[in-house]
Motif scaffolding. Structure first.
Motif, PDB file in Angstrom:
ATOM      1  N   VAL A 130      -0.881 -13.668  10.562  1.00  0.00           N
ATOM      2  CA  VAL A 130      -1.210 -12.842   9.396  1.00  0.00           C
ATOM      3  C   VAL A 130       0.082 -12.543   8.647  1.00  0.00           C
ATOM      4  N   ILE A 131       0.017 -12.594   7.316  1.00  0.00           N
ATOM      5  CA  ILE A 131       1.171 -12.276   6.477  1.00  0.00           C
ATOM      6  C   ILE A 131       0.780 -11.110   5.578  1.00  0.00           C
ATOM      7  N   THR A 132       1.498  -9.994   5.696  1.00  0.00           N
ATOM      8  CA  THR A 132       1.176  -8.822   4.881  1.00  0.00           C
ATOM      9  C   THR A 132       2.168  -8.678   3.733  1.00  0.00           C
ATOM     10  N   GLY A 133       1.695  -8.077   2.649  1.00  0.00           N
ATOM     11  CA  GLY A 133       2.554  -7.814   1.501  1.00  0.00           C
ATOM     12  C   GLY A 133       1.908  -6.796   0.592  1.00  0.00           C
ATOM     13  N   THR A 134       2.721  -6.149  -0.237  1.00  0.00           N
ATOM     14  CA  THR A 134       2.221  -5.082  -1.098  1.00  0.00           C
ATOM     15  C   THR A 134       1.949  -5.531  -2.533  1.00  0.00           C
ATOM     16  N   HIS A 135       2.091  -6.837  -2.800  1.00  0.00           N
ATOM     17  CA  HIS A 135       1.830  -7.345  -4.153  1.00  0.00           C
ATOM     18  C   HIS A 135       1.427  -8.809  -4.038  1.00  0.00           C
ATOM     19  N   ASN A 136       0.512  -9.231  -4.881  1.00  0.00           N
ATOM     20  CA  ASN A 136       0.019 -10.612  -4.802  1.00  0.00           C
ATOM     21  C   ASN A 136       1.103 -11.653  -5.061  1.00  0.00           C
ATOM     22  N   SER A 137       2.177 -11.259  -5.760  1.00  0.00           N
ATOM     23  CA  SER A 137       3.260 -12.209  -6.020  1.00  0.00           C
ATOM     24  C   SER A 137       3.950 -12.645  -4.733  1.00  0.00           C
ATOM     25  N   PHE A 138       3.808 -11.865  -3.661  1.00  0.00           N
ATOM     26  CA  PHE A 138       4.423 -12.226  -2.383  1.00  0.00           C
ATOM     27  C   PHE A 138       3.792 -13.487  -1.799  1.00  0.00           C
ATOM     28  N   PHE A 139       2.553 -13.760  -2.196  1.00  0.00           N
ATOM     29  CA  PHE A 139       1.774 -14.795  -1.520  1.00  0.00           C
ATOM     30  C   PHE A 139       1.764 -16.132  -2.254  1.00  0.00           C
ATOM     31  N   ASN A 140       2.612 -16.269  -3.274  1.00  0.00           N
ATOM     32  CA  ASN A 140       2.692 -17.542  -3.987  1.00  0.00           C
ATOM     33  C   ASN A 140       2.998 -18.672  -3.006  1.00  0.00           C
ATOM     34  N   SER A 141       2.198 -19.720  -3.048  1.00  0.00           N
ATOM     35  CA  SER A 141       2.381 -20.928  -2.221  1.00  0.00           C
ATOM     36  C   SER A 141       2.109 -20.698  -0.735  1.00  0.00           C
ATOM     37  N   LEU A 142       1.567 -19.529  -0.364  1.00  0.00           N
ATOM     38  CA  LEU A 142       1.226 -19.276   1.035  1.00  0.00           C
ATOM     39  C   LEU A 142      -0.275 -19.469   1.243  1.00  0.00           C
ATOM     40  N   PRO A 143      -0.692 -19.844   2.448  1.00  0.00           N
ATOM     41  CA  PRO A 143      -2.133 -20.016   2.717  1.00  0.00           C
ATOM     42  C   PRO A 143      -2.875 -18.695   2.521  1.00  0.00           C
ATOM     43  N   LYS A 144      -3.798 -18.654   1.587  1.00  0.00           N
ATOM     44  CA  LYS A 144      -4.468 -17.404   1.235  1.00  0.00           C
ATOM     45  C   LYS A 144      -5.227 -16.799   2.406  1.00  0.00           C
ATOM     46  N   GLU A 145      -5.716 -17.651   3.313  1.00  0.00           N
ATOM     47  CA  GLU A 145      -6.494 -17.132   4.435  1.00  0.00           C
ATOM     48  C   GLU A 145      -5.641 -16.325   5.414  1.00  0.00           C
ATOM     49  N   LYS A 146      -4.321 -16.474   5.323  1.00  0.00           N
ATOM     50  CA  LYS A 146      -3.425 -15.701   6.192  1.00  0.00           C
ATOM     51  C   LYS A 146      -2.989 -14.387   5.559  1.00  0.00           C
ATOM     52  N   CYS A 147      -3.141 -14.263   4.256  1.00  0.00           N
ATOM     53  CA  CYS A 147      -2.492 -13.186   3.507  1.00  0.00           C
ATOM     54  C   CYS A 147      -3.355 -11.929   3.450  1.00  0.00           C
ATOM     55  N   LEU A 148      -2.713 -10.796   3.650  1.00  0.00           N
ATOM     56  CA  LEU A 148      -3.392  -9.502   3.620  1.00  0.00           C
ATOM     57  C   LEU A 148      -2.631  -8.570   2.681  1.00  0.00           C
ATOM     58  N   LEU A 149      -3.270  -8.206   1.574  1.00  0.00           N
ATOM     59  CA  LEU A 149      -2.667  -7.288   0.615  1.00  0.00           C
ATOM     60  C   LEU A 149      -2.842  -5.862   1.127  1.00  0.00           C
ATOM     61  N   ILE A 150      -1.735  -5.147   1.262  1.00  0.00           N
ATOM     62  CA  ILE A 150      -1.776  -3.788   1.796  1.00  0.00           C
ATOM     63  C   ILE A 150      -0.953  -2.861   0.910  1.00  0.00           C
ATOM     64  N   THR A 151      -0.986  -1.585   1.217  1.00  0.00           N
ATOM     65  CA  THR A 151      -0.010  -0.636   0.692  1.00  0.00           C
ATOM     66  C   THR A 151       0.789  -0.137   1.884  1.00  0.00           C
ATOM     67  N   TYR A 152       1.877   0.533   1.614  1.00  0.00           N
ATOM     68  CA  TYR A 152       2.554   1.261   2.670  1.00  0.00           C
ATOM     69  C   TYR A 152       2.073   2.699   2.649  1.00  0.00           C
ATOM     70  N   GLY A 153       2.599   3.515   3.540  1.00  0.00           N
ATOM     71  CA  GLY A 153       2.083   4.866   3.639  1.00  0.00           C
ATOM     72  C   GLY A 153       3.113   5.827   4.180  1.00  0.00           C
ATOM     73  N   THR A 154       2.617   6.856   4.849  1.00  0.00           N
ATOM     74  CA  THR A 154       3.490   7.876   5.405  1.00  0.00           C
ATOM     75  C   THR A 154       2.838   8.482   6.636  1.00  0.00           C
ATOM     76  N   ASN A 155       3.582   9.311   7.319  1.00  0.00           N
ATOM     77  CA  ASN A 155       3.059  10.064   8.454  1.00  0.00           C
ATOM     78  C   ASN A 155       2.517  11.386   7.917  1.00  0.00           C
ATOM     79  N   ALA A 156       1.202  11.446   7.751  1.00  0.00           N
ATOM     80  CA  ALA A 156       0.589  12.618   7.121  1.00  0.00           C
ATOM     81  C   ALA A 156       0.637  13.852   8.006  1.00  0.00           C
TER      82      ALA A 156
END
Length: 371
Positions: A130-156
Protein backbone atom coordinates in the motif's frame (compact mmCIF):
# COMPACT_ATOMS: atom_id res chain seq x y z
CA UNK A 1 0.33 -7.09 15.33
CA UNK A 2 4.04 -6.42 15.17
CA UNK A 3 4.85 -3.38 13.05
CA UNK A 4 8.36 -2.38 12.02
CA UNK A 5 8.29 1.38 11.36
CA UNK A 6 11.24 2.82 9.46
CA UNK A 7 11.94 6.56 9.59
CA UNK A 8 15.73 6.66 9.20
CA UNK A 9 15.94 10.44 8.81
CA UNK A 10 13.95 11.19 11.96
CA UNK A 11 15.33 11.94 15.40
CA UNK A 12 12.32 11.70 17.71
CA UNK A 13 13.79 14.33 20.02
CA UNK A 14 14.32 16.72 17.13
CA UNK A 15 11.29 18.88 17.84
CA UNK A 16 10.39 19.54 14.18
CA UNK A 17 7.31 18.55 12.19
CA UNK A 18 8.70 15.19 11.07
CA UNK A 19 9.59 14.03 14.58
CA UNK A 20 6.19 15.17 15.91
CA UNK A 21 4.46 13.33 13.09
CA UNK A 22 6.31 10.07 13.70
CA UNK A 23 5.88 10.27 17.49
CA UNK A 24 2.12 10.70 17.17
CA UNK A 25 1.78 7.95 14.55
CA UNK A 26 3.68 5.49 16.76
CA UNK A 27 1.67 6.45 19.85
CA UNK A 28 -1.54 5.87 17.90
CA UNK A 29 -0.44 2.47 16.61
CA UNK A 30 0.44 1.43 20.15
CA UNK A 31 -2.92 2.74 21.38
CA UNK A 32 -4.59 0.52 18.78
CA UNK A 33 -2.86 -2.47 20.37
CA UNK A 34 0.12 -3.02 18.08
CA UNK A 35 3.74 -3.69 19.04
CA UNK A 36 6.16 -1.26 17.41
CA UNK A 37 9.81 -1.63 16.49
CA UNK A 38 11.40 1.61 15.25
CA UNK A 39 14.24 2.27 12.84
CA UNK A 40 15.17 5.94 13.31
CA UNK A 41 18.12 8.26 12.81
CA UNK A 42 21.41 7.32 14.43
CA UNK A 43 23.39 10.30 13.18
CA UNK A 44 23.06 13.42 11.06
CA UNK A 45 23.78 12.86 7.38
CA UNK A 46 25.46 15.64 5.43
CA UNK A 47 26.72 13.89 2.27
CA UNK A 48 24.87 12.03 -0.46
CA UNK A 49 26.88 8.89 0.28
CA UNK A 50 25.96 8.96 3.98
CA UNK A 51 22.29 9.50 3.09
CA UNK A 52 22.37 6.56 0.69
CA UNK A 53 23.76 4.36 3.44
CA UNK A 54 21.55 5.67 6.25
CA UNK A 55 18.27 5.76 4.30
CA UNK A 56 18.68 2.61 2.17
CA UNK A 57 21.45 0.25 3.26
CA UNK A 58 21.18 0.55 7.05
CA UNK A 59 17.36 0.09 7.15
CA UNK A 60 17.75 -2.87 4.77
CA UNK A 61 20.23 -4.57 7.11
CA UNK A 62 18.33 -3.68 10.28
CA UNK A 63 15.07 -4.97 8.79
CA UNK A 64 16.70 -8.29 7.89
CA UNK A 65 17.86 -8.57 11.50
CA UNK A 66 14.37 -7.79 12.80
CA UNK A 67 12.75 -10.31 10.46
CA UNK A 68 15.15 -13.04 11.57
CA UNK A 69 15.17 -12.41 15.32
CA UNK A 70 11.78 -10.72 15.97
CA UNK A 71 8.19 -11.15 14.90
CA UNK A 72 7.38 -8.71 12.09
CA UNK A 73 3.91 -8.67 10.52
CA UNK A 74 4.05 -5.34 8.64
CA UNK A 75 6.85 -3.08 7.44
CA UNK A 76 5.80 0.60 7.48
CA UNK A 77 8.30 3.00 5.88
CA UNK A 78 8.37 6.79 5.73
CA UNK A 79 9.70 7.70 2.29
CA UNK A 80 12.89 9.70 1.93
CA UNK A 81 15.32 10.28 -0.92
CA UNK A 82 17.28 7.02 -1.37
CA UNK A 83 14.87 5.38 1.10
CA UNK A 84 13.04 2.08 0.88
CA UNK A 85 15.55 -0.33 2.38
CA UNK A 86 13.09 -1.61 4.98
CA UNK A 87 10.43 -2.42 2.38
CA UNK A 88 12.93 -4.15 0.09
CA UNK A 89 14.26 -6.27 2.95
CA UNK A 90 10.79 -7.07 4.26
CA UNK A 91 9.78 -8.21 0.80
CA UNK A 92 12.49 -10.89 0.93
CA UNK A 93 10.62 -12.37 3.90
CA UNK A 94 7.16 -11.95 2.36
CA UNK A 95 6.14 -9.09 4.67
CA UNK A 96 3.33 -6.76 3.53
CA UNK A 97 4.40 -3.14 3.56
CA UNK A 98 3.18 0.45 3.65
CA UNK A 99 5.10 3.19 1.84
CA UNK A 100 4.28 6.61 3.31
CA UNK A 101 4.77 9.47 0.86
CA UNK A 102 4.96 12.96 2.36
CA UNK A 103 5.49 14.82 -0.91
CA UNK A 104 5.72 13.97 -4.62
CA UNK A 105 8.68 11.59 -4.95
CA UNK A 106 9.68 13.18 -8.25
CA UNK A 107 10.74 16.33 -6.39
CA UNK A 108 13.98 14.48 -5.67
CA UNK A 109 14.49 13.11 -9.20
CA UNK A 110 16.65 15.93 -10.60
CA UNK A 111 20.35 15.60 -11.45
CA UNK A 112 22.64 12.62 -10.91
CA UNK A 113 21.41 11.92 -7.39
CA UNK A 114 17.87 12.16 -8.76
CA UNK A 115 18.59 9.42 -11.29
CA UNK A 116 19.71 7.15 -8.46
CA UNK A 117 16.75 8.17 -6.29
CA UNK A 118 14.29 7.47 -9.12
CA UNK A 119 15.79 4.04 -9.78
CA UNK A 120 15.46 3.13 -6.10
CA UNK A 121 11.95 4.56 -5.74
CA UNK A 122 10.64 2.68 -8.77
CA UNK A 123 11.77 -0.62 -7.26
CA UNK A 124 10.51 0.19 -3.77
CA UNK A 125 7.08 1.29 -5.02
CA UNK A 126 6.72 -1.97 -6.96
CA UNK A 127 7.35 -3.99 -3.79
CA UNK A 128 5.12 -1.91 -1.47
CA UNK A 129 1.69 -3.35 -0.71
CA UNK A 130 0.00 0.00 0.00
CA UNK A 131 1.24 3.50 -0.83
CA UNK A 132 -0.24 6.39 1.15
CA UNK A 133 -0.17 10.08 0.30
CA UNK A 134 -2.00 13.30 1.09
CA UNK A 135 -2.45 14.52 -2.51
CA UNK A 136 -3.25 12.80 -5.79
CA UNK A 137 -0.10 14.27 -7.37
CA UNK A 138 1.91 11.82 -5.24
CA UNK A 139 0.51 8.91 -7.23
CA UNK A 140 1.57 9.94 -10.73
CA UNK A 141 2.80 6.82 -12.60
CA UNK A 142 2.07 4.57 -9.60
CA UNK A 143 -0.33 1.59 -9.71
CA UNK A 144 -3.67 3.09 -8.66
CA UNK A 145 -4.78 -0.10 -6.94
CA UNK A 146 -1.96 0.35 -4.40
CA UNK A 147 -2.59 4.03 -3.68
CA UNK A 148 -4.53 5.32 -0.69
CA UNK A 149 -5.34 9.02 -0.42
CA UNK A 150 -5.31 10.07 3.24
CA UNK A 151 -4.97 13.10 5.46
CA UNK A 152 -2.70 13.41 8.44
CA UNK A 153 -4.01 14.15 11.89
CA UNK A 154 -3.21 14.70 15.52
CA UNK A 155 -3.49 13.13 18.95
CA UNK A 156 -6.89 14.44 20.02
CA UNK A 157 -6.34 13.24 23.58
CA UNK A 158 -3.19 15.35 23.90
CA UNK A 159 -4.30 18.44 21.98
CA UNK A 160 -7.50 19.25 23.83
CA UNK A 161 -9.14 22.64 24.47
CA UNK A 162 -7.98 24.13 27.77
CA UNK A 163 -7.89 27.46 29.50
CA UNK A 164 -4.96 29.71 28.52
CA UNK A 165 -1.72 28.90 30.31
CA UNK A 166 -1.37 31.37 33.21
CA UNK A 167 2.43 31.42 33.02
CA UNK A 168 2.41 32.23 29.30
CA UNK A 169 -0.23 34.92 29.79
CA UNK A 170 1.94 36.57 32.43
CA UNK A 171 5.24 36.06 30.60
CA UNK A 172 4.09 37.63 27.34
CA UNK A 173 1.44 40.02 28.69
CA UNK A 174 -1.34 38.43 26.65
CA UNK A 175 -4.92 39.69 26.73
CA UNK A 176 -7.70 37.14 26.37
CA UNK A 177 -9.36 37.33 22.97
CA UNK A 178 -6.43 39.21 21.43
CA UNK A 179 -3.63 36.69 20.80
CA UNK A 180 -2.63 35.40 17.37
CA UNK A 181 -0.28 32.42 16.96
CA UNK A 182 1.98 31.05 14.26
CA UNK A 183 4.13 27.95 14.76
CA UNK A 184 6.55 26.48 12.26
CA UNK A 185 9.77 27.25 10.46
CA UNK A 186 10.84 30.75 9.45
CA UNK A 187 11.02 29.76 5.79
CA UNK A 188 10.12 32.01 2.83
CA UNK A 189 7.05 29.96 1.88
CA UNK A 190 5.38 30.66 5.26
CA UNK A 191 4.74 34.29 4.26
CA UNK A 192 5.87 35.78 7.56
CA UNK A 193 6.77 39.13 6.00
CA UNK A 194 3.18 39.56 4.82
CA UNK A 195 2.02 38.43 8.26
CA UNK A 196 4.07 41.24 9.83
CA UNK A 197 2.60 43.82 7.44
CA UNK A 198 -0.91 42.61 8.28
CA UNK A 199 -0.04 42.65 11.98
CA UNK A 200 0.95 46.31 11.75
CA UNK A 201 -2.56 47.12 10.50
CA UNK A 202 -4.22 45.13 13.30
CA UNK A 203 -2.01 46.57 16.05
CA UNK A 204 -2.75 50.09 14.81
CA UNK A 205 -6.45 49.34 15.38
CA UNK A 206 -5.95 47.67 18.78
CA UNK A 207 -2.68 48.00 20.69
CA UNK A 208 -3.58 45.10 23.01
CA UNK A 209 -3.36 42.52 20.20
CA UNK A 210 -0.22 40.40 20.31
CA UNK A 211 1.31 37.96 17.86
CA UNK A 212 3.35 34.95 18.98
CA UNK A 213 5.53 33.66 16.15
CA UNK A 214 7.04 30.36 17.26
CA UNK A 215 10.00 28.71 15.59
CA UNK A 216 13.36 29.35 13.98
CA UNK A 217 14.75 29.14 10.48
CA UNK A 218 16.51 30.91 7.66
CA UNK A 219 14.41 34.08 7.79
CA UNK A 220 14.42 34.51 11.57
CA UNK A 221 16.87 37.43 11.67
CA UNK A 222 15.19 39.07 8.69
CA UNK A 223 11.79 38.89 10.39
CA UNK A 224 13.29 40.13 13.65
CA UNK A 225 14.79 43.13 11.83
CA UNK A 226 11.50 43.90 10.07
CA UNK A 227 9.64 43.87 13.39
CA UNK A 228 12.20 46.25 14.86
CA UNK A 229 12.09 48.54 11.82
CA UNK A 230 8.30 48.80 12.10
CA UNK A 231 8.60 49.35 15.89
CA UNK A 232 6.37 46.39 16.69
CA UNK A 233 8.63 44.63 19.21
CA UNK A 234 6.08 45.03 22.02
CA UNK A 235 3.32 43.34 20.06
CA UNK A 236 5.05 40.77 17.85
CA UNK A 237 6.99 38.33 20.00
CA UNK A 238 9.52 35.71 18.90
CA UNK A 239 9.83 33.03 21.61
CA UNK A 240 12.04 30.88 19.35
CA UNK A 241 11.97 27.10 19.10
CA UNK A 242 9.39 25.52 21.39
CA UNK A 243 9.44 21.83 22.41
CA UNK A 244 6.52 20.00 20.88
CA UNK A 245 5.51 18.86 24.37
CA UNK A 246 4.76 22.52 25.19
CA UNK A 247 2.95 23.32 21.95
CA UNK A 248 -0.57 22.62 23.23
CA UNK A 249 -0.06 25.23 25.99
CA UNK A 250 0.84 27.88 23.42
CA UNK A 251 -2.04 26.96 21.12
CA UNK A 252 -4.51 27.04 24.01
CA UNK A 253 -3.22 30.47 25.01
CA UNK A 254 -4.02 31.84 21.54
CA UNK A 255 -7.32 32.95 20.02
CA UNK A 256 -6.53 32.71 16.30
CA UNK A 257 -3.93 30.55 14.56
CA UNK A 258 -2.20 31.06 11.22
CA UNK A 259 -1.43 28.60 8.41
CA UNK A 260 -0.22 30.68 5.48
CA UNK A 261 1.74 29.13 2.61
CA UNK A 262 3.09 30.82 -0.51
CA UNK A 263 1.08 29.69 -3.55
CA UNK A 264 3.96 30.87 -5.76
CA UNK A 265 6.52 28.58 -4.11
CA UNK A 266 7.82 26.29 -6.88
CA UNK A 267 6.51 22.87 -5.72
CA UNK A 268 3.12 24.33 -4.71
CA UNK A 269 2.82 26.14 -8.03
CA UNK A 270 3.56 22.91 -9.90
CA UNK A 271 1.55 20.41 -7.84
CA UNK A 272 -0.80 22.63 -5.79
CA UNK A 273 -0.50 22.66 -1.99
CA UNK A 274 -0.05 18.97 -1.22
CA UNK A 275 0.73 18.78 2.49
CA UNK A 276 -1.64 17.93 5.33
CA UNK A 277 0.11 20.12 7.92
CA UNK A 278 0.23 18.80 11.47
CA UNK A 279 -0.10 22.34 12.85
CA UNK A 280 -3.54 22.75 11.27
CA UNK A 281 -4.81 19.57 12.91
CA UNK A 282 -3.36 20.63 16.26
CA UNK A 283 -4.97 24.06 15.97
CA UNK A 284 -8.32 22.47 15.16
CA UNK A 285 -8.02 19.88 17.92
CA UNK A 286 -7.58 22.72 20.44
CA UNK A 287 -10.69 24.38 18.96
CA UNK A 288 -8.93 27.40 17.48
CA UNK A 289 -10.16 29.38 14.45
CA UNK A 290 -7.61 29.35 11.63
CA UNK A 291 -6.65 31.79 8.92
CA UNK A 292 -5.18 29.80 6.03
CA UNK A 293 -4.17 30.23 2.42
CA UNK A 294 -6.88 29.41 -0.12
CA UNK A 295 -4.82 26.75 -1.92
CA UNK A 296 -4.78 22.98 -2.38
CA UNK A 297 -5.45 20.76 0.60
CA UNK A 298 -5.93 23.77 2.87
CA UNK A 299 -9.25 24.53 1.16
CA UNK A 300 -10.53 21.17 2.43
CA UNK A 301 -8.90 21.22 5.86
CA UNK A 302 -10.00 24.80 6.54
CA UNK A 303 -13.40 25.21 4.92
CA UNK A 304 -14.03 28.94 4.59
CA UNK A 305 -16.39 30.19 7.28
CA UNK A 306 -16.57 26.73 8.89
CA UNK A 307 -13.06 25.95 10.18
CA UNK A 308 -11.68 29.45 9.75
CA UNK A 309 -11.19 32.00 7.00
CA UNK A 310 -9.34 31.50 3.73
CA UNK A 311 -7.23 34.31 2.29
CA UNK A 312 -4.85 35.10 -0.51
CA UNK A 313 -1.61 35.17 1.48
CA UNK A 314 -0.04 37.44 -1.16
CA UNK A 315 -2.30 40.27 0.04
CA UNK A 316 -1.49 41.57 3.55
CA UNK A 317 -4.66 43.66 3.57
CA UNK A 318 -6.76 40.52 3.06
CA UNK A 319 -4.93 38.80 5.92
CA UNK A 320 -5.55 41.82 8.15
CA UNK A 321 -9.26 41.93 7.32
CA UNK A 322 -9.65 38.23 8.15
CA UNK A 323 -7.88 38.78 11.47
CA UNK A 324 -10.06 41.79 12.22
CA UNK A 325 -13.20 39.80 11.44
CA UNK A 326 -12.34 36.94 13.80
CA UNK A 327 -11.11 39.25 16.55
CA UNK A 328 -14.37 41.19 16.52
CA UNK A 329 -16.98 38.55 15.69
CA UNK A 330 -17.13 36.44 18.84
CA UNK A 331 -20.05 34.30 17.65
CA UNK A 332 -18.29 33.37 14.42
CA UNK A 333 -15.12 32.49 16.33
CA UNK A 334 -17.09 30.39 18.84
CA UNK A 335 -18.94 28.53 16.07
CA UNK A 336 -15.66 27.79 14.28
CA UNK A 337 -14.03 26.63 17.51
CA UNK A 338 -16.81 24.12 18.16
CA UNK A 339 -16.77 22.87 14.56
CA UNK A 340 -12.99 22.39 14.58
CA UNK A 341 -12.92 20.20 17.67
CA UNK A 342 -15.77 18.06 16.34
CA UNK A 343 -14.07 17.77 12.94
CA UNK A 344 -10.88 16.41 14.50
CA UNK A 345 -12.74 13.89 16.67
CA UNK A 346 -14.66 12.61 13.65
CA UNK A 347 -12.01 12.75 10.92
CA UNK A 348 -8.50 13.77 11.95
CA UNK A 349 -7.53 11.77 15.01
CA UNK A 350 -4.53 9.54 14.26
CA UNK A 351 -6.42 6.50 15.58
CA UNK A 352 -9.03 6.94 12.85
CA UNK A 353 -6.44 7.49 10.13
CA UNK A 354 -4.21 4.57 11.16
CA UNK A 355 -7.21 2.24 11.40
CA UNK A 356 -8.06 3.11 7.81
CA UNK A 357 -4.49 2.50 6.63
CA UNK A 358 -4.28 -0.86 8.41
CA UNK A 359 -7.66 -1.89 7.00
CA UNK A 360 -6.35 -1.13 3.51
CA UNK A 361 -3.21 -3.23 3.90
CA UNK A 362 -5.26 -6.03 5.47
CA UNK A 363 -7.44 -6.15 2.36
CA UNK A 364 -4.46 -6.04 0.02
CA UNK A 365 -2.57 -8.70 1.97
CA UNK A 366 -5.63 -10.94 2.10
CA UNK A 367 -5.74 -11.07 5.90
CA UNK A 368 -9.33 -11.92 6.77
CA UNK A 369 -8.76 -11.22 10.47
CA UNK A 370 -7.34 -7.76 9.84
CA UNK A 371 -4.31 -6.12 11.38
Amino acid sequence: MNILYSAPEINLSGGHGGSSHVSDVLASLEHLGHEIKLIDARKENTTQASKLYSYLVAPFLRTIKHCIFNDVDIVYERNRIFGGGAILAGNLFGKPSILELNEPAELSFEGLRGTVAKWIFNRVSKKATVITGTHNSFFNSLPKEKCLLITYGTNAEKFIPREPDAELIKKFGLVRGKTILYCGSFAPWHMLENTIVAAKDIIARDSEVKFLLLGVGGQFERIKTLIKTLKLENNILLPGKIPHTDMFSYINSADICLALFDRNYGPFKKYDYFYSPIKVHEYKSCAKPIIASSIGNLKTLVADGVNGLLVNEQNPKEIAEALHKLLNNKKLSADISKANREDVLQNYDWNIINSRILAAISRKAGNADGF
